[in-house]
Motif scaffolding. Sequence first.
Motif, PDB file in Angstrom:
ATOM      1  N   ARG A   1       0.833  -1.218   0.000  1.00 43.37           N
ATOM      2  CA  ARG A   1       0.000   0.000   0.000  1.00 43.37           C
ATOM      3  C   ARG A   1       0.862   1.260   0.000  1.00 43.37           C
ATOM      4  N   LEU A   2       1.818   1.299  -0.919  1.00 48.24           N
ATOM      5  CA  LEU A   2       2.724   2.443  -1.012  1.00 48.24           C
ATOM      6  C   LEU A   2       2.257   3.341  -2.160  1.00 48.24           C
ATOM      7  N   PRO A   3       1.796   4.560  -1.870  1.00 50.44           N
ATOM      8  CA  PRO A   3       1.223   5.397  -2.933  1.00 50.44           C
ATOM      9  C   PRO A   3       2.289   6.161  -3.728  1.00 50.44           C
ATOM     10  N   ILE A   4       3.233   5.417  -4.259  1.00 49.15           N
ATOM     11  CA  ILE A   4       4.315   6.009  -5.048  1.00 49.15           C
ATOM     12  C   ILE A   4       3.765   6.379  -6.427  1.00 49.15           C
ATOM     13  N   GLN A   5       4.175   7.509  -6.946  1.00 50.25           N
ATOM     14  CA  GLN A   5       3.787   7.823  -8.322  1.00 50.25           C
ATOM     15  C   GLN A   5       4.980   7.600  -9.253  1.00 50.25           C
ATOM     16  N   MET A   6       4.736   6.806 -10.282  1.00 54.01           N
ATOM     17  CA  MET A   6       5.787   6.472 -11.240  1.00 54.01           C
ATOM     18  C   MET A   6       5.327   6.867 -12.644  1.00 54.01           C
ATOM     19  N   ILE A   7       6.129   7.708 -13.259  1.00 58.81           N
ATOM     20  CA  ILE A   7       5.861   8.054 -14.648  1.00 58.81           C
ATOM     21  C   ILE A   7       6.481   6.977 -15.540  1.00 58.81           C
ATOM     22  N   VAL A   8       5.692   6.449 -16.440  1.00 62.80           N
ATOM     23  CA  VAL A   8       6.202   5.451 -17.391  1.00 62.80           C
ATOM     24  C   VAL A   8       6.125   6.077 -18.778  1.00 62.80           C
ATOM     25  N   THR A   9       7.279   6.438 -19.314  1.00 65.38           N
ATOM     26  CA  THR A   9       7.310   6.997 -20.667  1.00 65.38           C
ATOM     27  C   THR A   9       7.607   5.836 -21.610  1.00 65.38           C
ATOM     28  N   CYS A  10       6.553   5.204 -22.048  1.00 60.96           N
ATOM     29  CA  CYS A  10       6.653   3.895 -22.702  1.00 60.96           C
ATOM     30  C   CYS A  10       7.596   3.901 -23.910  1.00 60.96           C
ATOM     31  N   ARG A  11       8.374   2.853 -24.013  1.00 64.17           N
ATOM     32  CA  ARG A  11       9.263   2.663 -25.157  1.00 64.17           C
ATOM     33  C   ARG A  11       9.415   1.161 -25.396  1.00 64.17           C
ATOM     34  N   GLY A  12      10.026   0.807 -26.504  1.00 62.61           N
ATOM     35  CA  GLY A  12      10.138  -0.598 -26.862  1.00 62.61           C
ATOM     36  C   GLY A  12      10.845  -1.409 -25.791  1.00 62.61           C
ATOM     37  N   ILE A  13      10.361  -2.632 -25.576  1.00 66.86           N
ATOM     38  CA  ILE A  13      10.989  -3.489 -24.559  1.00 66.86           C
ATOM     39  C   ILE A  13      11.565  -4.747 -25.171  1.00 66.86           C
ATOM     40  N   ASN A  14      11.343  -4.933 -26.443  1.00 70.08           N
ATOM     41  CA  ASN A  14      11.708  -6.209 -27.052  1.00 70.08           C
ATOM     42  C   ASN A  14      13.036  -6.105 -27.790  1.00 70.08           C
ATOM     43  N   SER A  15      13.552  -7.256 -28.166  1.00 69.66           N
ATOM     44  CA  SER A  15      14.726  -7.291 -29.025  1.00 69.66           C
ATOM     45  C   SER A  15      14.249  -7.522 -30.462  1.00 69.66           C
TER      46      SER A  15
ATOM     47  N   VAL B   1      -7.841   3.991  -0.876  1.00 72.91           N
ATOM     48  CA  VAL B   1      -7.127   3.544  -2.071  1.00 72.91           C
ATOM     49  C   VAL B   1      -5.688   3.195  -1.663  1.00 72.91           C
ATOM     50  N   HIS B   2      -4.909   4.189  -1.442  1.00 73.99           N
ATOM     51  CA  HIS B   2      -3.523   4.043  -0.992  1.00 73.99           C
ATOM     52  C   HIS B   2      -2.766   2.987  -1.809  1.00 73.99           C
ATOM     53  N   LEU B   3      -2.694   3.256  -3.080  1.00 75.91           N
ATOM     54  CA  LEU B   3      -2.006   2.354  -4.007  1.00 75.91           C
ATOM     55  C   LEU B   3      -1.046   3.156  -4.871  1.00 75.91           C
ATOM     56  N   PRO B   4      -0.029   2.506  -5.416  1.00 75.98           N
ATOM     57  CA  PRO B   4       0.862   3.198  -6.343  1.00 75.98           C
ATOM     58  C   PRO B   4       0.160   3.495  -7.663  1.00 75.98           C
ATOM     59  N   LEU B   5       0.669   4.505  -8.341  1.00 72.83           N
ATOM     60  CA  LEU B   5       0.095   4.902  -9.631  1.00 72.83           C
ATOM     61  C   LEU B   5       1.169   4.861 -10.712  1.00 72.83           C
ATOM     62  N   ALA B   6       0.901   4.122 -11.776  1.00 77.13           N
ATOM     63  CA  ALA B   6       1.743   4.178 -12.970  1.00 77.13           C
ATOM     64  C   ALA B   6       1.061   5.137 -13.936  1.00 77.13           C
ATOM     65  N   LEU B   7       1.630   6.318 -14.081  1.00 76.34           N
ATOM     66  CA  LEU B   7       1.070   7.300 -15.010  1.00 76.34           C
ATOM     67  C   LEU B   7       1.863   7.187 -16.316  1.00 76.34           C
ATOM     68  N   CYS B   8       1.226   6.606 -17.313  1.00 79.29           N
ATOM     69  CA  CYS B   8       1.927   6.268 -18.555  1.00 79.29           C
ATOM     70  C   CYS B   8       1.701   7.328 -19.625  1.00 79.29           C
ATOM     71  N   CYS B   9       2.704   7.471 -20.480  1.00 82.02           N
ATOM     72  CA  CYS B   9       2.529   8.234 -21.706  1.00 82.02           C
ATOM     73  C   CYS B   9       3.383   7.554 -22.777  1.00 82.02           C
ATOM     74  N   ASP B  10       3.160   7.929 -23.999  1.00 73.85           N
ATOM     75  CA  ASP B  10       3.931   7.349 -25.090  1.00 73.85           C
ATOM     76  C   ASP B  10       5.219   8.150 -25.225  1.00 73.85           C
ATOM     77  N   GLY B  11       6.322   7.521 -24.823  1.00 76.09           N
ATOM     78  CA  GLY B  11       7.615   8.206 -24.783  1.00 76.09           C
ATOM     79  C   GLY B  11       7.954   8.859 -26.115  1.00 76.09           C
ATOM     80  N   PHE B  12       8.761   9.867 -26.064  1.00 77.43           N
ATOM     81  CA  PHE B  12       9.167  10.663 -27.233  1.00 77.43           C
ATOM     82  C   PHE B  12       8.002  11.469 -27.798  1.00 77.43           C
TER      83      PHE B  12
END
Lengths: 403, 300
Positions: A126-140, A186-197
């Motif tokens: 229950r750690l309400p950390i906010q993490m920005i995820v600037t999405c990018r390719g993860i594959n090879s 609530v008290h949950l972490p948030l992944a706030l995503c956007c499309d990187g670049f």
Amino acid sequence: MAEVKSLIGTQNKKGQTFTDPWKMLHEAPRTPSFYTGSEVIKEAVRRSSCDVMIAYPITPQSEAAALIGELFAEGYIGDYFRGESEFAVMSQCAGAAFGGARVFTTTAGPGTMRAMENFPMWAGARLPIQMIVTCRGINSPLSIQPDTLEIAYLLNTGMLVWHAETAQDFFDWILKGFMVSEEPDVHLPLALCCDGFFVTHTKDVVNLTPTDMCLPPYDPYRSPVPCMDMECPPVRMMRDPFVMKSNYISYATHASWQQEIWAAIERSRKHSIHWLNGLIDTENTDADIVIVASGTAVSQGREAIRLLEDEGVRCGLVKIKTLRPWPEEEIREATKNAKHIFVPEFNVTGWLAKELRASIPNPQRVHAGPHVCGGMTMPPEIIVSEIKTALGMKSFSLAGRGS
Amino acid sequence: MSKERIQISEALYDIMPSDYQDLVKSATYGKEDRGWKDIGSSKELIEQHSLCAGCPESMAFRYILASLPNPEDTVMVGSTGCTSLVFPMVAVHNIHSLFGNQNAIASGLKRALSVRFPDRVKDVVVLAGDGATVDIGLDMTLQAWFRQEKFTTICFDNELYANTGGQESGLMQKGFVAKMAPVGKLFDKVRLPEIARESGCHYVVNCTVSKPSLVEKVIRNAVHIAREIGPTYLQLYTPCILEIGKNSMEGLQEMRDSEKPTERFAYKEYVSEPAKQLLAELAAKDKERKAAAKQLAGQA
């Protein structure tokens, strides 16, 4: 437990006034500014009364992380440092949040995957950390261009997952995100995503709230679980339910706790609706054809709709703002008139189309696509082409047009 | 936190758990002279534990808890292992996170506590096994030292992955036959105490836990130095009698055998110059305090 008084109206050490968040975001004057997405992240963090920010130096989120370092040097953040790996950074974030701090960090692509073990732990603790995820390719093979495949992995971590379309969304949602994720129920972490670049590296006009206003500080004692600061008496206690081997009660504890995490995501729904003015936005959903999308695919869909209108094809739009909580009822209502539903996505697997198919009646209406992946852009024309092809209309390829 | 916070409403006294009543009546919180000799007088220091009979780790664990100079404001960070089975019964906050990330967790925690309580002492102590410290978590262990994070790292070195069944670890002796070391371990025991010194630790000790007074001394030194100067590291031999094939009564002898001058756990201590100065100051203050107490007792 320490007594906490409202600090609204008082000033922090930088002279910013702790302001009622609703007033700050809805009533305070806004100043148009021409910024990159990364600069917008910095400006939002400047106003977020953040205690600890931990950085990892890999692009595309690194620019934002470096800019937040400048904020630390200016005295806007309690502490800031560079972690050694994404797994370590997310662990350091956890430690700071366990200690009662408002914590912010950024990640992207392979880093998100390397750190993945932490995310269900964050949610479970229950750690309400906010993490920005600037999405990018993860594959090879290697790609550093945007691709939203990593969101598919985040959806089942127990985190809140929001998907911003524009830099303006980003600015507002960073601030609103803390308000939702820190609610006691609530008290949950948030992944706030956007499309990187596409969002982080391009400039846009963003309306910013005044620099001298900031969110009220985080109150860790509103947490539904004890803060790990020895300010409440510890009496043979442990914060986390734990596997005591061969102990049926501990298994039951674990099972019920996992259900509680998902119930907390559901409870975030009302707060998200309040702050985001609904979990989805809609346009012309009485049309036979509706595009459903999240992130920058929404912008591309909007442009495709304009092109289709030129050809006499009327098309509606559903913009999904929160992927967790998943706006199932809202989407069912918004797509009830649609005969054809198109889901353009910046990933190869089509996770959004799969979610959608599982949520609505007559899922054969869903056309999963178009998909682009590996960092490809999505010209609106390919959305138009996909729709026209499905409708049996004549369509020209982009190559044929010399685009 | 202070002991004053631990109060029971009179109306509820008779229905409060006996552990709570005990904590309020006889906690060692706030007593500067608390130490291993208080074990047995307070449930706060673990009346019972869920580890194997004769487990040296349980001894070490009790000595450590009894020796913390500031338990009322100490948060411990652990990793998966046998200590995880004990922590639910301990009256200090404990964070159990993922395997090997304990020093990263502690880094964030210590910094958060420093931001939130700038005028108060909040100690952070990491306690993890050799697998979490030296193998899976080595990167985060070292980087915390490089960054000069102000907390103590204690490694319970039992020279294998005991909790999961005795697999090879980096601290295992060369040649030891174990699960995943079917022909004997092929490389030497990792010299983490030396690495700790070179990585910036200000106080490093390598020893067994056969002597409680010694454990008490090194714990207090390590926490005080970490609080004021920088990272400290203790590597304590806590053999897993189960996995090395010893009986319950043989754990203490195993440690005594291993701490002989020619053996791998012969007492070794490194103290940096700033840490030496701090210890001298603390010793002088302690002497002064004891003299004052003696004088007061004489007057009475």
